[in-house]
Design an enzyme around this catalytic site. Structure first.
Site, mmCIF file in Angstrom:
data_model
loop_
_atom_site.group_PDB
_atom_site.id
_atom_site.type_symbol
_atom_site.label_atom_id
_atom_site.label_comp_id
_atom_site.label_asym_id
_atom_site.label_seq_id
_atom_site.Cartn_x
_atom_site.Cartn_y
_atom_site.Cartn_z
ATOM 1 N N GLU A 21 -3.405 17.562 39.850
ATOM 2 C CA GLU A 21 -4.141 18.820 40.000
ATOM 3 C C GLU A 21 -3.322 19.903 40.680
ATOM 4 O OE1 GLU A 21 -5.425 15.890 40.649
ATOM 5 O OE2 GLU A 21 -6.896 15.795 39.045
ATOM 6 N N HIS B 128 -18.087 12.334 42.204
ATOM 7 C CA HIS B 128 -18.324 12.980 40.914
ATOM 8 C C HIS B 128 -19.534 13.886 41.000
ATOM 9 C CE1 HIS B 128 -15.858 9.510 39.814
ATOM 10 N NE2 HIS B 128 -15.477 10.201 38.760
#
Lengths: 403, 362
Positions: free
Chosen positions: B96, B166
Site C-alpha cells: 500500500e 475488514h
C-alpha cells in the site's frame, strides 16, 4: 584337509547332494524387543541454495522413525480435517467473516514444527488455523474461536485471523506486518540469551511489502536469530506470484541473507530445511527459507479461487503434489506404516474433529461485557466512553490458559 | 434512568434473536434516492460505470490497485482491463505504501490516477504518503506542483462479519489533514457522481465507499456523465424537531430512525447526509442546527476523536444560543472493531432512536 581353490568351489556347489551333515540354517529366534523401525529417506528433490556453499545446505538424507512417521501423518490429516470442518461450518454460516484455509499446505506446518525446539517462537499472518493447532491449541480451541464462542482460544474476540498460543504470536490481518514483529521476537531471544530462534512466516504476496525489506536489513545488521519463512503458494489473493513480483525467487530477495528453496509439499524436506535454518540462525545469522506450496481453496472462503486460476491446475496439484498422499506413499514404500495403522489414525482424527465441531456449535457465546474488556490493561478514565449511558466499566479479563 | 432502561430493553431483545440465529445480514434498511430515469444498478455497477466513463473520456486515466485486473474483490473494475488494456488497468503488488507513493508520482505529471486500496483497514501503510506527500504537495511547492489528479478509492465500513480488519472507518484520521478531500457516498447515484467529480477535482481525493452498500444499494442511476457537488451536504428529509447527521451507511439507519421517531415519538426529524467529510458543509449543518436546536450525529467509527466531535465542536461554537440540548453523538464504542459483538458495537436504529428520545426530553 579340504581341497583349496576351484576344487573346493566345485565341492561346495554340490555339497547339498553329497553331505547331509552340513549344518542347515535354523529359523532365527523371535527378538522380543520392539524394533526401532528407523529408515533413512533420500529426499527426491535437491534444495536450491543461495549464498550457501553447495555442500553445506540442509541434509538430503533424513532419518524417519516409525513414531515420527505416525505423528507427522496424524498431524497432517488433522490439519486437513480441521480446515474441512471449518469450511463446512462456514458454509452452514456458523463461521462468518473472513476464513483463510490452510488445505494443501499441511506439510509446511508439520515439517517446520517438527524441527522447532520447545523454546523457539513463531509468528505468521492470517492463514493460521493449522498453525494454532500445531503450536498447541486444541481443535476445539480453534473451531470455537472461529465460531466466536467463549471457549475459543482468544475468548471468541479474535476470530479466524487472531489465534495465539505458547510461543505462537499469531495471528494478524494486515499483510506483512508480522515480519518486523518477528525481528523483535528474535532480538528478545538474543538479548535474553535463551537460545531461542524466531521464525517469521509470510506469503508470496506479502513478500512485496516494504516492511519485509526493512526487516531483512535489521536482521542482518544486528545478526538476529531469525528465520524468514516464505510460504509461497503462488497466489496473493488473485494475483499470481509471476504477476506481482519482478523476482519471484523469494529465497534470493534478502540481499545478503542466504536462502534455501524447498519443496513445501514434502514434509521431510521442510523439516530438514528448517532444522538447518534454525541452526544457521542461531550460529551464523538470519536467512530465508522459501517453501513452494499450494493452497487448494481460494484466498479465503469469500473467494472461489477460480477466477484467476483454472480448475485443472488445482486438480492437477491435488493429484500430483498432495502432501498427505506423498507422505503416505513414502511410508508405504519404506514399509514403515501399515494400512491398518493409517486407518486407526484417520479414525482418531475424525473423532477429535467431530467432537471439536460439536463444541464449536454448542458452546456459549462470550458475554456482553467482553465487548468492552481488555482495551487497555485497566480502567484509566472511569467508565469507558460510549454513546448511550456512560456506564460501561472497562474490564480486564482473567487470562485464559491456552487450551 | 429512562435511557438506560430503554437501552437495556433493546439490548435484551437483540441478545437472543441475533445470536441464536445467524440471520443478521445487515443492520440497516436501504433507502434509495430517486433522481429520475436511469438504469437499475447496484453500487459496484455504478462505480464501474463511473470508472468506465472516466477511462473513456480521459485519455490519461489509469486505474491500479491490488487485484483490479480480474475485476477486483468487489467487482468494481470488471471488464475494464479488457476494454482499456493492461497498460491502463493493472494490478499492483501487495504494497500500500508503494501504491500510494506511486499514485502520487503519477498524478504529479497531470495523469488522472485512480488508486484502489483494497480495504480501508489496509490504508495505514500508505498513511504517511497520503498525509505527508499528497496533502502537502501544492502547499510546499508554492503551487508549482500538485497531485490533484489523484483519487483513492477505499472500501470501508461495517459489513456484518468483517471483524477487526475488514470493517474500519478511518475517515477521521484523514479529516485531520488539510489539503485532502474526503467524501463518502450513500448509494449508487451518489457514488458515481462523487467519483466523477473527484476525478476532475484538482485536489487529491479519498472516496470511502461503504462496502456493505456495494450489493445492498440499488437505484436507478443515470447512464450519462454527471457529477455530484463536492463539499455539499444533502438534506434527505426535512423536519423541525431534531437534526440527524450521518454519512455512508449510517444515513440509512438515521432515515429509519426518523421514521420510527415519527411513529412512536411523533416528531419530525431532519436527516442530513454530510457527503463530504473534508471540507464539510458547515452552512447546511448550522442552518439546520439553528432551525431545530437539537442535533444528533451518528457514525460507525469510535466516539473519541471521531468526525462527530468536529461537527459537535463547530455547532456549539456557531449555534450555541439556538441549541435546546447538547449535541449528542451516537457512535461505535471506544474499542477495536469487534469480532462477534458487531451488532452491539454499531450505532443501530435502536440506539439512534433512544438518542432522539433523550434529546427531546433534555
Amino acid at each position: 584337509m579340504f581341497p583349496a581353490g576351484p576344487a573346493r568351489r566345485l565341492l561346495q556347489r554340490f555339497a547339498h547332494s553329497i553331505s547331509g551333515a552340513l549344518p542347515r540354517p535354523q529359523p532365527a529366534k523371535e527378538d522380543p524387543r520392539p524394533k526401532e523401525e528407523l529408515r533413512y529417506v533420500r529426499l527426491p528433490k535437491d534444495f536450491q541454495l543461495h549464498l550457501l556453499p553447495q555442500m553445506t545446505g540442509p541434509d538430503l538424507i533424513v532419518p524417519l522413525s516409525k513414531v515420527d512417521a505416525l505423528r507427522y501423518y496424524r498431524q497432517m490429516v488433522a490439519l486437513r480435517s480441521l480446515e474441512t470442518a471449518a469450511a463446512n461450518l462456514y458454509k452452514e454460516r456458523f463461521i462468518r467473516g473472513f476464513c483463510h484455509l490452510y488445505s494443501g499446505q499441511e506439510a509446511c506446518a508439520v515439517g517446520i514444527r517438527a524441527a522447532m525446539g520447545e523454546q523457539d517462537k513463531l509468528i505468521s499472518g492470517y492463514r493460521i488455523h493449522g498453525w494454532a493447532y500445531m503450536m498447541g491449541v486444541s481443535a476445539q480451541g480453534v473451531l470455537a474461536e472461529l465460531t466466536g464462542r467463549s471457549t475459543g482460544c482468544s475468548g471468541g474476540k479474535g476470530g479466524s485471523m487472531h489465534m495465539y498460543g505458547k510461543n505462537f504470536f499469531g495471528g494478524t490481518g494486515i499483510v506483512g506486518d508480522q515480519v518486523p514483529l518477528g525481528a523483535g521476537l528474535a532480538f528478545a531471544g538474543k538479548y535474553l540469551k535463551d537460545g531461542s530462534v524466531a521464525l517469521a512466516l509470510y506469503g508470496d504476496g506479502a513478500a512485496n511489502q516494504g516492511q519485509i525489506a526493512e526487516t531483512f536489513n535489521m536482521a542482518q545488521l544486528w545478526q538476529l536469530p531469525l528465520v524468514f519463512v516464505c510460504e509461497n503458494n503462488n497466489y496473493g489473493m488473485g494475483t499470481s506470484s509471476k504477476r506481482s513480483s519482478s523476482n519471484d525467487k523469494y529465497f534470493k530477495r534478502g540481499d545478503l541473507l542466504p536462502g534455501i528453496r524447498v519443496d513445501g509439499q514434502d514434509v521431510l524436506a521442510v523439516k530438514s530445511a528448517t532444522k538447518f535454518a534454525i541452526q544457521h540462525a542461531r550460529d551464523k545469522g538470519p536467512l530465508i527459507v522459501e517453501l513452494e506450496t499450494y493452497r487448494y481453496g481460494g484466498h479465503s472462503m469469500s473467494d472461489p479461487g477460480t477466477s484467476y486460476r483454472t480448475r485443472e491446475e488445482v486438480q492437477r496439484i491435488r493429484a500430483e503434489r498432495d502432501p498427505i498422499k506423498i507422505f503416505q506413499t513414502l511410508c508405504f514404500q519404506h514399509a514403515l506404516i501399515s494400512q491398518d495403522e493409517l486407518m486407526e489414525l484417520n479414525n482418531q482424527v475424525k473423532a477429535e474433529i467431530k467432537a471439536a465441531t460439536k463444541a464449536a456449535i454448542l458452546d456459549g457465546e462470550p458475554s456482553l461485557p467482553d465487548l468492552w474488556s481488555d482495551v487497555y490493561s485497566g480502567p484509566y478514565e472511569g467508565p469507558l466512553r460510549g454513546a448511550i449511558g456512560d456506564d460501561l466499566e472497562h474490564l480486564r479479563l482473567p487470562k485464559k490458559s491456552t487450551n | 434512568m429512562l435511557f438506560s432502561k430503554v437501552a437495556e430493553y433493546y439490548l435484551k431483545r437483540l441478545l437472543p434473536t441475533t445470536l441464536l440465529t445467524n440471520n443478521v445480514r445487515s443492520h440497516f434498511t436501504y433507502y434509495p434516492t430517486v433522481s429520475g430515469p436511469g438504469k437499475t444498478m447496484n453500487m459496484f455497477n455504478a462505480i464501474n460505470n463511473a470508472m468506465d466513463l472516466a477511462l473513456q473520456n480521459d485519455e490519461s486515466a489509469l486505474l491500479f490497485g491490488e487485484d483490479v485486473g480480474f475485476g477486483g474483490v468487489f467487482r468494481c473494475s470488471v471488464n475494464l482491463r479488457d476494454k482499456y488494456g493492461k497498460d491502463r488497468v493493472f494490478n499492483s503488488p501487495l504494497c500500500e505504501q508503494g501504491i500510494a507513493g506511486f499514485a502520487i508520482g503519477v498524478a504529479n505529471t497531470g495523469t488522472t490516477a485512480i488508486a484502489e486500496i483494497q480495504f480501508a483497514d489496509y490504508i495505514f501503510p500508505s498513511f504517511d504518503q497520503i498525509v505527508n506527500e499528497a496533502a502537502k504537495y501544492r502547499y510546499r511547492s508554492g503551487d508549482l506542483f500538485n497531485c490533484g489528479s489523484l483519487t483513492f478509492r477505499v472500501p470501508c465500513g461495517a459489513v456484518g462479519h468483517g471483524a477487526l480488519y475488514h470493517s474500519q472507518s478511518p475517515e477521521a484520521y484523514f479529516a485531520h489533514t488539510p489539503g485532502l478531500r474526503v467524501v463518502v457516498p450513500r448509494g449508487p447515484i451518489k457514488a458515481k457522481g462523487l467519483l466523477l467529480a473527484c476525478f476532475r477535482d484538482p485536489n487529491p481525493c479519498i472516496v470511502f465507499e461503504p462496502k456493505t452498500l456495494y450489493r445492498a444499494a440499488v437505484e436507478d442511476v443515470p447512464t450519462e456523465y454527471y457529477t455530484s457537488e463536492l463539499g455539499k451536504a444533502d438534506v434527505l428529509r426535512e423536519g423541525n424537531d431534531v437534526t440527524l447527521i450521518g454519512w455512508g451507511t449510517q444515513v440509512h439507519i438515521l432515515l429509519e430512525a426518523a421514521e420510527l421517531a415519527k411513529e412512536t415519538l411523533k416528531v419530525d426529524c431532519e436527516v442530513i447526509d454530510l457527503v463530504s467529510i473534508l471540507p464539510w458543509d458547515t452552512n447546511t449543518i448550522s442552518k439546520s442546527a439553528k432551525k431545530t436546536g437539537r442535533v444528533i450525529i451518528a457514525h460507525e467509527a469510535p466516539l473519541t476523536q471521531g468526525f462527530g466531535s468536529e461537527i459537535a465542536a463547530y455547532i456549539q461554537e456557531q449555534c450555541f444560543l439556538h441549541l435546546e440540548a447538547p449535541v449528542k453523538r451516537v457512535t461505535g464504542w471506544d474499542t477495536p472493531f469487534p469480532h462477534v459483538f458487531e451488532p452491539f458495537y454499531l450505532p443501530d436504529k435502536h440506539r439512534c432512536l433512544t438518542a432522539i428520545s433523550n434529546i427531546l426530553n433534555f
